[in-house]
Each structure stands twice: as structure tokens, then as C-alpha cells.
Motif scaffolding. Structure first.
Motif, PDB file in Angstrom:
ATOM      1  N   LYS A 122       0.813  -1.217   0.000  1.00 60.14           N
ATOM      2  CA  LYS A 122       0.000   0.000   0.000  1.00 60.14           C
ATOM      3  C   LYS A 122       0.849   1.272   0.000  1.00 60.14           C
ATOM      4  CE  LYS A 122      -3.943  -2.176   0.206  1.00 60.14           C
ATOM      5  NZ  LYS A 122      -4.960  -2.053  -0.870  1.00 60.14           N
ATOM      6  N   LEU A 124       2.731   2.415   2.360  1.00 64.65           N
ATOM      7  CA  LEU A 124       2.551   3.059   3.650  1.00 64.65           C
ATOM      8  C   LEU A 124       3.607   2.544   4.610  1.00 64.65           C
ATOM      9  CD1 LEU A 124      -1.315   2.532   3.993  1.00 64.65           C
ATOM     10  CD2 LEU A 124      -0.200   4.710   3.454  1.00 64.65           C
ATOM     11  N   LEU A 132      -4.354   3.705  10.698  1.00 67.86           N
ATOM     12  CA  LEU A 132      -5.573   3.595   9.901  1.00 67.86           C
ATOM     13  C   LEU A 132      -6.486   2.488  10.428  1.00 67.86           C
ATOM     14  CD1 LEU A 132      -4.016   4.063   6.352  1.00 67.86           C
ATOM     15  CD2 LEU A 132      -5.670   5.594   7.437  1.00 67.86           C
ATOM     16  N   ASP A 156     -10.572   1.313   6.479  1.00 72.61           N
ATOM     17  CA  ASP A 156     -10.201   2.385   5.552  1.00 72.61           C
ATOM     18  C   ASP A 156      -9.747   1.759   4.231  1.00 72.61           C
ATOM     19  OD1 ASP A 156      -8.283   4.387   4.252  1.00 72.61           O
ATOM     20  OD2 ASP A 156      -9.062   5.577   5.921  1.00 72.61           O
ATOM     21  N   GLU A 157     -10.206   2.325   3.127  1.00 77.02           N
ATOM     22  CA  GLU A 157      -9.881   1.745   1.814  1.00 77.02           C
ATOM     23  C   GLU A 157      -8.382   1.723   1.544  1.00 77.02           C
ATOM     24  OE1 GLU A 157     -10.609   5.827  -0.843  1.00 77.02           O
ATOM     25  OE2 GLU A 157     -11.905   4.081  -1.091  1.00 77.02           O
ATOM     26  N   GLN A 158      -7.629   2.555   2.254  1.00 81.76           N
ATOM     27  CA  GLN A 158      -6.174   2.562   2.056  1.00 81.76           C
ATOM     28  C   GLN A 158      -5.516   1.270   2.531  1.00 81.76           C
ATOM     29  OE1 GLN A 158      -4.112   6.521   2.868  1.00 81.76           O
ATOM     30  NE2 GLN A 158      -6.047   6.830   3.954  1.00 81.76           N
TER      31      GLN A 158
END
Length: 233
Positions: A122, A124, A132, A156-158
Motif C-alpha cells: 500500500k 505506507l 488507519l 479504511d480503503e487505504q
């Protein structure tokens, strides 16, 4: 809430009222309201009411229904009428007023074996994934798969992520992500969710009066703890 739904049998002693194959808070709240209405207005022969994401399944004893009510229609049609009545009369109260259940989770190695790979995928940092995951208050939509396995959402879509292609051994208390869902494995089991942490809490204990820690309709928020805190629980 629209009137678009299907009612179908599951064998000769169960019936499902399905509002669509979706993850919908509105549909789930309606299913929970129907469950509460049926439990408040039970009929002879009612055995159980099981809520899923957007459906409710009623288990019943057809012999008892036949004995007490002697319906002129089929038993299935008679129970279907009770479900339709529940759909029309049950009022959703929502769960916003429910106390939030806080669940400690250690996201450090070795408790989150898939966290680093998920973060890399992702783009991240590991801490961003943790932030998140711990920020939202999740709804418990249903219990299934294993005793006490809680299906919660939505993440969360992330950090949403698909299931693994092949299941791997998962330890009790492991916290995972699959699609927009998050959940906690209550027992050691093969599993395909992305495991990002583990809680020291026992989510299923058959030796206590309330063996399942979470129920459909609960509100949950995770908070991070250190490895040392996990081991001292």
C-alpha cells in the motif's frame, strides 16, 4: 429501506430473509431489528434467529408450528409471513448509543506477520497501517465461520486487502483484514486473512456463561499495545 428482498428455505426447518449480498450498515441494522422483533414476539416452534451482513435466518420446528397453529398454507409460507411482518414492523434503533468495546492489539513482530508486506503493497509505513486500523469505530456485522469469529467493518480503503490465495495457520487472537472487513480469530485455525496483529483477549471461552465476547450489533475500536504489554496480559 426498500422492499427489495428474497425469502427462501434452507431445508425444511429454516428460512432466510435476504436483503442483498452486500456489506450494508442499513441492511444489517434492519436485520438486527427484525431479530429483536421476533424475539419480542416469538411464535411456538421458533428456535433461533441468526443475523448476517444483510439477512436473517430463522430456525424453527415445523412439527410444533403444525401442532399449535395448524396453518392452512405450508409451514414455510406461514413462517415467511411472520418474517414479512417483522420486516414491516421492526424499527431500527441503530447502535450509535452502544458503548464502544476497546480491544487491545499488538501489531509488533511476531504478532502481525503480514503487516510489513501489506504496508509495502500500500506504500505506507507500518505505523500508518496501524493508525488507519485503530482510528475507526467498527460495527460487528455478524458472528460466523468459527465460534465467536467477529466480522467487522469497514476498514479504511487505504488498507483494504484481498484474502490470501492459500490459507495459512492462524493463532487465536489474530486480527486480520480481508477486503473491507476486519476480524479476530477466536481459535487456532487455517485462515486466509491478512494478519496484522494479535489481541491477548480470549474471544471465545466455552467455560464461562457468555462464551462469545462480541455480538452482532456491537461497536469496536482497536488500540495498539506493545509486545511487553501483550505478554503481561
Amino acid at each position: 429501506m426498500t422492499n427489495q428482498h428474497k425469502i427462501f428455505p434452507l431445508g425444511d426447518a429454516a428460512i432466510t430473509f435476504d436483503m442483498g449480498n452486500v456489506i450494508s450498515e442499513a441492511h444489517n441494522q434492519k436485520a438486527l431489528a427484525m431479530q429483536q422483533w421476533l424475539l419480542a414476539h416469538p411464535f411456538e416452534g421458533l428456535k433461533d434467529c441468526l443475523v448476517a451482513y444483510s439477512s436473517i435466518t430463522v430456525l424453527y420446528n415445523p412439527v410444533v408450528i403444525k401442532k399449535y397453529y395448524n396453518p392452512t398454507t405450508t409451514i414455510f409460507a406461514w413462517v415467511a409471513e411472520r418474517l414479512q411482518q417483522a420486516f414491516e414492523q421492526a424499527q431500527e434503533t441503530g447502535n450509535a448509543g452502544r458503548e464502544v468495546i476497546r480491544i487491545p492489539v499488538c501489531y509488533e513482530d511476531p504478532y502481525g506477520p503480514d503487516l510489513a508486506a501489506l504496508a509495502e503493497q500500500k506504500q505506507l509505513s507500518g505505523q500508518q497501517v496501524v493508525n488507519l486500523h485503530t482510528s475507526p469505530i467498527y460495527n460487528v456485522y455478524m458472528i460466523g465461520f468459527l465460534p465467536g469469529f467477529s466480522y467487522m467493518g469497514v476498514v479504511d480503503e487505504q488498507i483494504s486487502a484481498p484474502r490470501k490465495q492459500q490459507p495459512t495457520p492462524v493463532l487465536a487472537g489474530s486480527v486480520g483484514i480481508a477486503g473491507s472487513q476486519t476480524g479476530i480469530y477466536p481459535l487456532n485455525s487455517p485462515g486466509g486473512w491478512q494478519i496484522i496483529g494479535r489481541t491477548p483477549l480470549k474471544m471465545f471461552d466455552p467455560f464461562v456463561p457468555e462464551p462469545v465476547k462480541l455480538q452482532a450489533g456491537d461497536r469496536v475500536q482497536f488500540f495498539a499495545i506493545t509486545k511487553q504489554e501483550f505478554e503481561s496480559y
